[in-house]
Design an enzyme around this catalytic site. Sequence first.
Site, PDB file in Angstrom:
ATOM      1  N   CYS A  72       0.857  -1.205   0.000  1.00 20.64           N
ATOM      2  CA  CYS A  72       0.000   0.000   0.000  1.00 20.64           C
ATOM      3  C   CYS A  72       0.879   1.236   0.000  1.00 20.64           C
ATOM      4  N   CYS A  83       2.274   3.155  -3.161  1.00 21.91           N
ATOM      5  CA  CYS A  83       1.475   4.179  -3.852  1.00 21.91           C
ATOM      6  C   CYS A  83       0.999   5.286  -2.925  1.00 21.91           C
ATOM      7  N   HIS A  84       0.750   4.954  -1.682  1.00 20.49           N
ATOM      8  CA  HIS A  84       0.127   5.947  -0.788  1.00 20.49           C
ATOM      9  C   HIS A  84       1.102   6.555   0.206  1.00 20.49           C
ATOM     10  N   CYS A  91      -8.270  -1.885  -4.195  1.00 19.78           N
ATOM     11  CA  CYS A  91      -6.850  -1.611  -4.431  1.00 19.78           C
ATOM     12  C   CYS A  91      -6.042  -2.902  -4.448  1.00 19.78           C
ATOM     13  N   CYS A 112     -34.734   0.071  12.791  1.00 24.40           N
ATOM     14  CA  CYS A 112     -33.598   0.579  13.571  1.00 24.40           C
ATOM     15  C   CYS A 112     -33.971   1.869  14.306  1.00 24.40           C
ATOM     16  N   CYS A 166     -35.607   2.216  17.993  1.00 26.79           N
ATOM     17  CA  CYS A 166     -34.732   2.197  19.159  1.00 26.79           C
ATOM     18  C   CYS A 166     -33.783   3.389  19.166  1.00 26.79           C
ATOM     19  N   HIS A 167     -33.069   3.617  18.061  1.00 28.54           N
ATOM     20  CA  HIS A 167     -31.947   4.564  18.109  1.00 28.54           C
ATOM     21  C   HIS A 167     -32.326   6.023  17.831  1.00 28.54           C
ATOM     22  N   ARG A 189     -21.914  -4.903  13.871  1.00 25.58           N
ATOM     23  CA  ARG A 189     -22.923  -4.374  14.801  1.00 25.58           C
ATOM     24  C   ARG A 189     -24.306  -4.378  14.161  1.00 25.58           C
ATOM     25  N   CYS A 232     -27.571  -6.282  15.823  1.00 31.06           N
ATOM     26  CA  CYS A 232     -28.882  -5.696  16.127  1.00 31.06           C
ATOM     27  C   CYS A 232     -29.983  -6.372  15.332  1.00 31.06           C
TER      28      CYS A 232
HETATM   29  C1  HEC Z   1      -0.446   0.641  -7.506  1.00 27.27           C
HETATM   30  C2  HEC Z   1      -0.883   1.718  -6.667  1.00 27.27           C
HETATM   31  C3  HEC Z   1      -1.796   1.412  -5.496  1.00 27.27           C
HETATM   32  C4  HEC Z   1      -1.610   0.492  -4.505  1.00 27.27           C
HETATM   33  C5  HEC Z   1      -0.519  -0.546  -4.379  1.00 27.27           C
HETATM   34  C6  HEC Z   1      -2.704   0.685  -3.563  1.00 27.27           C
HETATM   35  N1  HEC Z   1      -3.502   1.693  -3.990  1.00 27.27           N
HETATM   36 FE1  HEC Z   1      -5.008   2.539  -2.958  1.00 27.27          FE
HETATM   37  N2  HEC Z   1      -5.422   3.781  -4.507  1.00 27.27           N
HETATM   38  C7  HEC Z   1      -4.693   3.844  -5.671  1.00 27.27           C
HETATM   39  C8  HEC Z   1      -5.335   4.776  -6.586  1.00 27.27           C
HETATM   40  C9  HEC Z   1      -4.877   5.118  -8.001  1.00 27.27           C
HETATM   41  C10 HEC Z   1      -6.450   5.291  -5.897  1.00 27.27           C
HETATM   42  C11 HEC Z   1      -7.501   6.285  -6.390  1.00 27.27           C
HETATM   43  C12 HEC Z   1      -8.400   5.681  -7.418  1.00 27.27           C
HETATM   44  C13 HEC Z   1      -9.234   4.547  -6.896  1.00 27.27           C
HETATM   45  O1  HEC Z   1     -10.184   4.802  -6.155  1.00 27.27           O
HETATM   46  O2  HEC Z   1      -8.946   3.377  -7.236  1.00 27.27           O
HETATM   47  C14 HEC Z   1      -6.449   4.651  -4.587  1.00 27.27           C
HETATM   48  C15 HEC Z   1      -7.358   4.924  -3.593  1.00 27.27           C
HETATM   49  C16 HEC Z   1      -7.250   4.491  -2.275  1.00 27.27           C
HETATM   50  C17 HEC Z   1      -8.010   5.016  -1.160  1.00 27.27           C
HETATM   51  C18 HEC Z   1      -9.037   6.137  -1.222  1.00 27.27           C
HETATM   52  C19 HEC Z   1      -8.334   7.467  -1.230  1.00 27.27           C
HETATM   53  C20 HEC Z   1      -9.282   8.621  -1.335  1.00 27.27           C
HETATM   54  O3  HEC Z   1      -8.854   9.734  -0.984  1.00 27.27           O
HETATM   55  O4  HEC Z   1     -10.425   8.460  -1.758  1.00 27.27           O
HETATM   56  C21 HEC Z   1      -7.643   4.297  -0.061  1.00 27.27           C
HETATM   57  C22 HEC Z   1      -8.184   4.457   1.345  1.00 27.27           C
HETATM   58  C23 HEC Z   1      -6.646   3.335  -0.494  1.00 27.27           C
HETATM   59  N3  HEC Z   1      -6.431   3.488  -1.835  1.00 27.27           N
HETATM   60  C24 HEC Z   1      -6.051   2.400   0.341  1.00 27.27           C
HETATM   61  C25 HEC Z   1      -5.129   1.452  -0.100  1.00 27.27           C
HETATM   62  C26 HEC Z   1      -4.605   0.386   0.725  1.00 27.27           C
HETATM   63  C27 HEC Z   1      -4.964   0.143   2.195  1.00 27.27           C
HETATM   64  C28 HEC Z   1      -3.749  -0.337  -0.063  1.00 27.27           C
HETATM   65  C29 HEC Z   1      -3.024  -1.601   0.299  1.00 27.27           C
HETATM   66  C30 HEC Z   1      -3.855  -2.762   0.592  1.00 27.27           C
HETATM   67  C31 HEC Z   1      -3.715   0.316  -1.358  1.00 27.27           C
HETATM   68  N4  HEC Z   1      -4.581   1.368  -1.372  1.00 27.27           N
HETATM   69  C32 HEC Z   1      -2.904  -0.067  -2.412  1.00 27.27           C
HETATM   70  C33 HEC Z   1      -3.528   3.168  -5.952  1.00 27.27           C
HETATM   71  C34 HEC Z   1      -2.990   2.158  -5.167  1.00 27.27           C
HETATM   72  C1  HEC Z   2     -34.926  -3.210  20.184  1.00 28.00           C
HETATM   73  C2  HEC Z   2     -34.060  -2.079  20.075  1.00 28.00           C
HETATM   74  C3  HEC Z   2     -33.032  -2.022  18.951  1.00 28.00           C
HETATM   75  C4  HEC Z   2     -33.253  -2.089  17.598  1.00 28.00           C
HETATM   76  C5  HEC Z   2     -34.555  -2.301  16.869  1.00 28.00           C
HETATM   77  C6  HEC Z   2     -31.960  -1.886  16.968  1.00 28.00           C
HETATM   78  N1  HEC Z   2     -30.997  -1.710  17.912  1.00 28.00           N
HETATM   79 FE1  HEC Z   2     -29.059  -1.190  17.588  1.00 28.00          FE
HETATM   80  N2  HEC Z   2     -28.685  -1.339  19.580  1.00 28.00           N
HETATM   81  C7  HEC Z   2     -29.621  -1.621  20.558  1.00 28.00           C
HETATM   82  C8  HEC Z   2     -28.951  -1.744  21.849  1.00 28.00           C
HETATM   83  C9  HEC Z   2     -29.632  -2.049  23.172  1.00 28.00           C
HETATM   84  C10 HEC Z   2     -27.572  -1.534  21.594  1.00 28.00           C
HETATM   85  C11 HEC Z   2     -26.431  -1.580  22.623  1.00 28.00           C
HETATM   86  C12 HEC Z   2     -26.399  -0.339  23.421  1.00 28.00           C
HETATM   87  C13 HEC Z   2     -26.243   0.840  22.523  1.00 28.00           C
HETATM   88  O1  HEC Z   2     -25.099   1.199  22.157  1.00 28.00           O
HETATM   89  O2  HEC Z   2     -27.264   1.391  22.105  1.00 28.00           O
HETATM   90  C14 HEC Z   2     -27.447  -1.239  20.169  1.00 28.00           C
HETATM   91  C15 HEC Z   2     -26.262  -0.866  19.535  1.00 28.00           C
HETATM   92  C16 HEC Z   2     -26.149  -0.490  18.211  1.00 28.00           C
HETATM   93  C17 HEC Z   2     -24.961   0.072  17.592  1.00 28.00           C
HETATM   94  C18 HEC Z   2     -23.636   0.352  18.288  1.00 28.00           C
HETATM   95  C19 HEC Z   2     -23.584   1.763  18.804  1.00 28.00           C
HETATM   96  C20 HEC Z   2     -22.238   2.141  19.306  1.00 28.00           C
HETATM   97  O3  HEC Z   2     -21.961   3.348  19.396  1.00 28.00           O
HETATM   98  O4  HEC Z   2     -21.418   1.304  19.637  1.00 28.00           O
HETATM   99  C21 HEC Z   2     -25.257   0.278  16.278  1.00 28.00           C
HETATM  100  C22 HEC Z   2     -24.331   0.847  15.214  1.00 28.00           C
HETATM  101  C23 HEC Z   2     -26.630  -0.149  16.065  1.00 28.00           C
HETATM  102  N3  HEC Z   2     -27.147  -0.585  17.262  1.00 28.00           N
HETATM  103  C24 HEC Z   2     -27.292  -0.119  14.843  1.00 28.00           C
HETATM  104  C25 HEC Z   2     -28.562  -0.630  14.646  1.00 28.00           C
HETATM  105  C26 HEC Z   2     -29.163  -0.806  13.328  1.00 28.00           C
HETATM  106  C27 HEC Z   2     -28.512  -0.475  12.010  1.00 28.00           C
HETATM  107  C28 HEC Z   2     -30.413  -1.330  13.548  1.00 28.00           C
HETATM  108  C29 HEC Z   2     -31.425  -1.766  12.520  1.00 28.00           C
HETATM  109  C30 HEC Z   2     -31.007  -2.796  11.595  1.00 28.00           C
HETATM  110  C31 HEC Z   2     -30.596  -1.447  14.979  1.00 28.00           C
HETATM  111  N4  HEC Z   2     -29.449  -1.037  15.606  1.00 28.00           N
HETATM  112  C32 HEC Z   2     -31.753  -1.878  15.594  1.00 28.00           C
HETATM  113  C33 HEC Z   2     -30.979  -1.738  20.368  1.00 28.00           C
HETATM  114  C34 HEC Z   2     -31.615  -1.805  19.146  1.00 28.00           C
END
Ligand code: HEC
Ligand code: HEC
Length: 282
Positions: free
Chosen positions: A95, A98-99, A133, A196, A199-200, A239, A243
Site C-alpha cells: 500500500c 502508492c500511498h 486496491c 432501527c 430504538c436509536h 454491529r 442488532c
Molecule cells: C499501484 C498503486 C496502489 C496500490 C498498491 C494501492 N492503492 Fe489505494 N489507490 C490507488 C489509486 C490510483 C487510488 C484512487 C483511485 C481509486 O479509487 O482506485 C487509490 C485509492 C485508495 C483510497 C481512497 C483514497 C481517497 O482519498 O479516496 C484508499 C483508502 C486506499 N487506496 C487504500 C489502499 C490500501 C490500504 C492499499 C493496500 C492494501 C492500497 N490502497 C494499495 C492506488 C494504489
Molecule cells: C430493540 C431495540 C433495537 C433495535 C430495533 C436496533 N438496535 Fe441497535 N442497539 C440496541 C442496543 C440495546 C444496543 C447496545 C447499546 C447501545 O449502544 O445502544 C445497540 C447498539 C447499536 C450500535 C452500536 C452503537 C455504538 O456506538 O457502539 C449500532 C451501530 C446499532 N445498534 C445499529 C442498529 C441498526 C442499524 C439497527 C437496525 C437494523 C438497529 N441497531 C436496531 C438496540 C436496538
Amino acid sequence: MNRKRLALLQVLMALSVIIVITSIEFVGSVRAGSTETEIVEYTPSISPEEYERRYKEFYGDTTKQMAEEGNPGELMLEDGEELFHSVDGSKGKSCASCHGENGKDLVGAATTFPKYDPEIKGIKTVALQINMCREKRMGAKPLKYESYDQLALELYVKSLSNGMPINVSIDGPAGPFYEKGKAFYYKRQGQFNFNCAICHVKYAGYMARANLISHYRGHADHWPSYRLKWGAVGSLQRRFRGCMKNTRTKPLPYQSEEYRNLELYLTYISNGLPIQVPGFRM
Ligand code: HEC
Ligand code: HEC
C-alpha cells in the site's frame, strides 16, 4: 432466588420490554405500512448531548477508564501498520508504494467515506476500497471481511484520520443511495416488526433490558471497535448484524449493497464528529 427462577425472570423482563415497544409501535406500523416508499420520520427522543449525559450517569467513566488502561484494538492497529508496508500480490507492491510511507497521502481520506464510485455504480466503504486496491492495483486476493488482516488494515487507514471531522457528501450520484440507506433504517422487518429508528431515534436514552439505547448520531465515528461482549475487534457492519439478530431479523452479508447504503446513511448522520479509532464498547 435459585438460578432457574432468575433465568425465567430475565426472559420475562426481556419479553416485557419487547411487548411494550411492540404494542406502542403497532399502531404506527399500520399507518406506515400503507405506502411502502414513504418514510414517517421520528423526532429524536433526546439530543445527542442529553444522551451523553445519561450515558455518563448510567455507566460513569467505566468504559473510558478501561479503554485508557488498554484497548486491544491498539495491537491490531500496529499490525495494520505493518501490513500497510508489506508487499503482497503479483505486482510486487505494498500500500505504501502508492500511498506513501506511513500512509501520508491517505491522511484525512477516511473522513469522506463511504462515497459514490462510478466504477461499481454504488457506494464504496473503506473496507471495499482496500479490497479494490488489492485486487486491481496489487494483484492480490481480496481480504475476507471481518478477518483479522482486513480489520487491521481498515483500522490503520481510518486511524490516519483520527481527530478529523467526518465529512461525507450525499450530493450528486450518492443521493439516491443515501435515501436507500435511510429507507432501510426505517423499514420494518423481522419477527418483532421493528426498525432501527424505533430504538436509536425514538427511544434513544431509554433502557432495553440492561442496556441504555444509544442515540444514532455517533454510531459511525469509532469503528472498527473493540467490544467486551465480542472479546474482539469488529466492524460497524458486524454491529448491524448483531442488532438484526437481536430483533429476530435475518442479518445480511458484510459489504452487501444494503449495508453499504446503511453505512452511508449513518455516517452522514455523524458528519462533523471526529473519527476516533479503535473504539471501545461494552
Ligand atoms: C499501484 C498503486 C496502489 C496500490 C498498491 C494501492 N492503492 Fe489505494 N489507490 C490507488 C489509486 C490510483 C487510488 C484512487 C483511485 C481509486 O479509487 O482506485 C487509490 C485509492 C485508495 C483510497 C481512497 C483514497 C481517497 O482519498 O479516496 C484508499 C483508502 C486506499 N487506496 C487504500 C489502499 C490500501 C490500504 C492499499 C493496500 C492494501 C492500497 N490502497 C494499495 C492506488 C494504489
Ligand atoms: C430493540 C431495540 C433495537 C433495535 C430495533 C436496533 N438496535 Fe441497535 N442497539 C440496541 C442496543 C440495546 C444496543 C447496545 C447499546 C447501545 O449502544 O445502544 C445497540 C447498539 C447499536 C450500535 C452500536 C452503537 C455504538 O456506538 O457502539 C449500532 C451501530 C446499532 N445498534 C445499529 C442498529 C441498526 C442499524 C439497527 C437496525 C437494523 C438497529 N441497531 C436496531 C438496540 C436496538
